[in-house]
Design an enzyme around this catalytic site. Structure first.
Site, short mmCIF file in Angstrom:
data_model
loop_
_atom_site.label_atom_id
_atom_site.label_comp_id
_atom_site.label_asym_id
_atom_site.label_seq_id
_atom_site.Cartn_x
_atom_site.Cartn_y
_atom_site.Cartn_z
N ARG A 82 0.36 15.07 12.77
CA ARG A 82 1.09 14.54 11.60
C ARG A 82 1.54 15.74 10.77
NH1 ARG A 82 -1.58 9.02 9.35
NH2 ARG A 82 0.54 8.75 8.56
N CYS B 117 -4.77 8.05 9.07
CA CYS B 117 -5.05 7.52 10.41
C CYS B 117 -4.74 8.57 11.48
CB CYS B 117 -4.18 6.29 10.66
SG CYS B 117 -4.54 4.96 9.53
N LYS C 168 0.85 -1.21 0.00
CA LYS C 168 0.00 0.00 0.00
C LYS C 168 0.87 1.24 0.00
CE LYS C 168 -1.67 1.85 3.97
NZ LYS C 168 -1.49 3.28 4.22
N ASN C 169 1.87 1.29 0.89
CA ASN C 169 2.62 2.53 1.07
C ASN C 169 3.61 2.81 -0.06
OD1 ASN C 169 1.11 3.05 3.29
ND2 ASN C 169 2.63 2.34 4.76
N ASP D 8 3.93 0.18 12.12
CA ASP D 8 2.70 -0.33 11.49
C ASP D 8 2.41 -1.77 11.86
OD1 ASP D 8 3.14 1.56 8.40
OD2 ASP D 8 2.47 2.13 10.39
N ARG E 12 -8.98 0.38 3.67
CA ARG E 12 -8.04 1.33 3.05
C ARG E 12 -6.74 0.63 2.67
NH1 ARG E 12 -6.28 5.67 6.67
NH2 ARG E 12 -4.88 5.92 4.91
C1 EPZ Z 1 4.15 6.72 6.62
O1 EPZ Z 1 3.46 7.81 7.21
C2 EPZ Z 1 3.14 5.60 6.51
N1 EPZ Z 1 2.04 6.03 5.66
C3 EPZ Z 1 2.60 5.23 7.89
O2 EPZ Z 1 1.80 4.06 7.72
C4 EPZ Z 1 3.77 4.85 8.81
O3 EPZ Z 1 3.27 4.65 10.11
C5 EPZ Z 1 4.83 5.94 8.80
O4 EPZ Z 1 5.23 6.26 7.46
C6 EPZ Z 1 6.08 5.51 9.57
O5 EPZ Z 1 6.61 4.35 8.98
C7 EPZ Z 1 2.23 6.05 4.31
O6 EPZ Z 1 3.30 5.70 3.82
C8 EPZ Z 1 1.07 6.50 3.47
P1 EPZ Z 1 6.53 9.80 8.69
P2 EPZ Z 1 4.16 9.28 7.20
O7 EPZ Z 1 6.60 11.07 7.93
O8 EPZ Z 1 4.99 9.43 5.99
C9 EPZ Z 1 7.18 13.05 12.08
C10 EPZ Z 1 -0.07 2.71 7.71
O9 EPZ Z 1 -0.60 2.12 8.67
N2 EPZ Z 1 7.16 14.04 10.98
O10 EPZ Z 1 7.59 8.75 8.48
O11 EPZ Z 1 3.10 10.25 7.51
C11 EPZ Z 1 5.83 12.40 12.31
O12 EPZ Z 1 5.03 13.20 13.17
C12 EPZ Z 1 0.38 4.14 7.91
O13 EPZ Z 1 0.18 2.22 6.59
C13 EPZ Z 1 7.46 15.37 11.26
O14 EPZ Z 1 7.73 15.72 12.41
O15 EPZ Z 1 5.11 9.12 8.48
C14 EPZ Z 1 6.21 11.08 12.93
O16 EPZ Z 1 6.45 11.27 14.32
C15 EPZ Z 1 -0.01 4.70 9.26
N3 EPZ Z 1 7.46 16.26 10.24
C16 EPZ Z 1 7.55 10.74 12.26
O17 EPZ Z 1 8.03 11.97 11.70
C17 EPZ Z 1 7.17 15.91 8.95
O18 EPZ Z 1 7.20 16.78 8.05
C18 EPZ Z 1 7.45 9.72 11.15
O19 EPZ Z 1 6.45 10.17 10.25
C19 EPZ Z 1 6.86 14.56 8.68
C20 EPZ Z 1 6.86 13.64 9.71
#
Ligand code: EPZ
Length: 419
Positions: free
Chosen positions: A122, A117, A22-23, A306, A398
């Site tokens: 986020r 989610c 998915k991702n 995840d 989803r």
């Molecule tokens: C991706 O989300 C995945 N979603 C999430 O999977 C997954 O949990 C996550 O990566 C971590 O592996 C998709 O790929 C669509 P991040 P993403 O940016 O990209 C902080 C699922 O179940 N952060 O890696 O949104 C953030 O708050 C979903 O498939 C900032 O601070 O996650 C978090 O603490 C749920 N500033 C950490 O980084 C930013 O600009 C990691 O978030 C971006 C992120």
């Protein structure tokens, strides 16, 4: 309103074939906007996030042909607008990839702030930091993101936070930029490598994806004219691995890349499960009550956030007391309240949860709070005594293709009922 009804205490046995990730798919689809041509994508998971992504692409002018339920041909030669449908882009998280791709293709885009989610705040500050480093102007107001760039010029971008989304998004915006972009402290998830491989297949020049330094040499155009197959879903594979342990079953998980599953394999062995690694498939079985373990979720190659809820189900019935430390998201323990309704003894405090293992779970009506929590509740229903009802299935649909069919083929007594 739909619900899943599961009659429990079934050991899951047999084979399951993993779908495309998915991702990876939700990033590869927007990435096609960078292509002034036609491409075909195979092994795409038939899930609602993919369907919404395709709807958004069509509204931007793409022509999409579904050759099979898991293969599409996309013609992105005629992208004729720079405003994405705000009602659709709010429906899921990955809509923000439209920004990186459209900055590269058109130098301008307006989309609604992404949804996804509810896992805590986020933010997208790292995405914006990357776009601005390449010369874009980004405004976020009234729930919309507006990004413009007369010209994108390659630059060095240091990620203050290891972020999957920001790493992919900056990579997308750099593909057609002038000169070289270096992303430092990049995330290393398998789906990031898959997006880079897709783009290189279409004519990009990206090196180092999968390490913490990714170098993108800007090219003039992506011509497409190629076919790409989406990587198998690491998280779906891990979900079934943990279901085998929780249910004391024996499952052969086919079409996966076992290298991506090393952190899950290690934890399964630690709690007393057994694993046979065949490279592109993996057998997991467990003939005893799992032992306790402590988990800290980390960016890849650490234990994936995840799979944290699914591991929580294993620990809820383990011998002894376990701790999970969720280092990625502020609020990813809502599922523990649902498991406690089923007889678990879990205390969640901030970014940690304490699991006092119980002998067994009991059926109850429970509510999926996010995609992976939903998968965890399905596993809980399969191992619980009695008949469990699971609501809010839209979260599960989803990200998991034909999930009840896959579990039913492993012996689960599970059915979807329209109320
Ligand atoms: C991706 O989300 C995945 N979603 C999430 O999977 C997954 O949990 C996550 O990566 C971590 O592996 C998709 O790929 C669509 P991040 P993403 O940016 O990209 C902080 C699922 O179940 N952060 O890696 O949104 C953030 O708050 C979903 O498939 C900032 O601070 O996650 C978090 O603490 C749920 N500033 C950490 O980084 C930013 O600009 C990691 O978030 C971006 C992120």
């Amino acid at each position: 309103m739909e619900k899943l009804v599961i009659t429990g205490q079934t050991p899951l046995k047999g084979e399951v074939t993993i779908s495309g990730a998915k991702n990876a798919a939700v990033a590869i689809l927007p990435a096609t906007l960078l292509i002034d041509g036609v491409c075909t994508i195979e092994n795409i998971p038939n899930i609602s996030d993919v369907k919404i992504s395709c709807e958004i692409l069509e509204k931007l002018g793409a022509k999409i042909t579904w050759n099979t339920p898991n293969e599409i041909t996309i013609d992105t030669r005629n992208i004729n607008t720079t405003v994405a449908p705000l009602d659709l882009t709010r429906k899921f998280r990955a809509s923000y990839y439209i920004v990186g791709a459209m900055l590269g293709r058109k130098g301008k885009i307006q989309v609604g702030m992404p949804g996804g989610c509810k896992l805590g705040a986020r933010p997208i500050d790292q995405h914006i930091k990357g776009f601005e480093a390449l010369g874009a102007t980004v405004e976020v107001e009234k729930g919309n993101i507006t990004a413009t760039a007369d010209k994108l010029v390659g630059n060095s971008v240091y990620m203050d936070v290891v972020s999957v989304g920001a790493t992919i998004n900056v990579m997308l915006s750099a593909v057609l930029a002038e000169g070289t972009t270096v992303i430092d402290n990049a995330a290393k998830e398998p789906h990031i490598v898959d997006v880079a491989n897709f783009l290189n297949t279409m004519g990009a020049d990206i090196r180092g994806a999968g390490t913490d330094i990714i170098k993108i040499n800007g090219v003039k155009k992506l011509s497409g004219n190629s076919t790409y197959s989406v990587v198998p879903d690491q998280i779906e594979a891990g979900t079934f691995m943990l279901a085998a342990v929780a249910s004391k079953g024996d499952i052969l998980i086919k079409n996966c890349i076992t290298k991506h599953l090393e952190s899950i394999t290690a934890k399964i062995i630690e709690v007393g499960g057994q694993v046979e690694d065949y490279g592109d498939s993996i057998r997991v079985w467990c003939d005893r009550r799992p032992g306790k373990a402590n988990i800290k979720t980390l960016p890849y190659p650490g234990f994936p956030t995840d799979l944290q809820p699914q591991m929580g189900v294993v620990l809820s019935i383990a011998e002894g007391t376990s701790i999970i430390n969720e280092s990625i998201w502020e609020s990813r323990f809502q599922y523990t309240e649902e498991l406690n309704k089923m007889g678990a003894k879990i205390t969640a405090q901030g970014k940690s949860a304490f699991f006092e293992g119980v002998d067994k779970l009991y059926s109850a009506p429970v509510y999926s709070t996010d995609l992976r929590a939903g998968a965890a509740l399905i596993i809980a229903g399969i191992i619980a005594e009695g008949e469990t009802e699971i609501y809010n299935l839209e979260h599960i649909d989803r990200g998991y293709e034909n999930i009840e069919e896959k579990f039913r083929n492993l012996g689960a007594k599970i059915k979807r009922i329209k109320e």
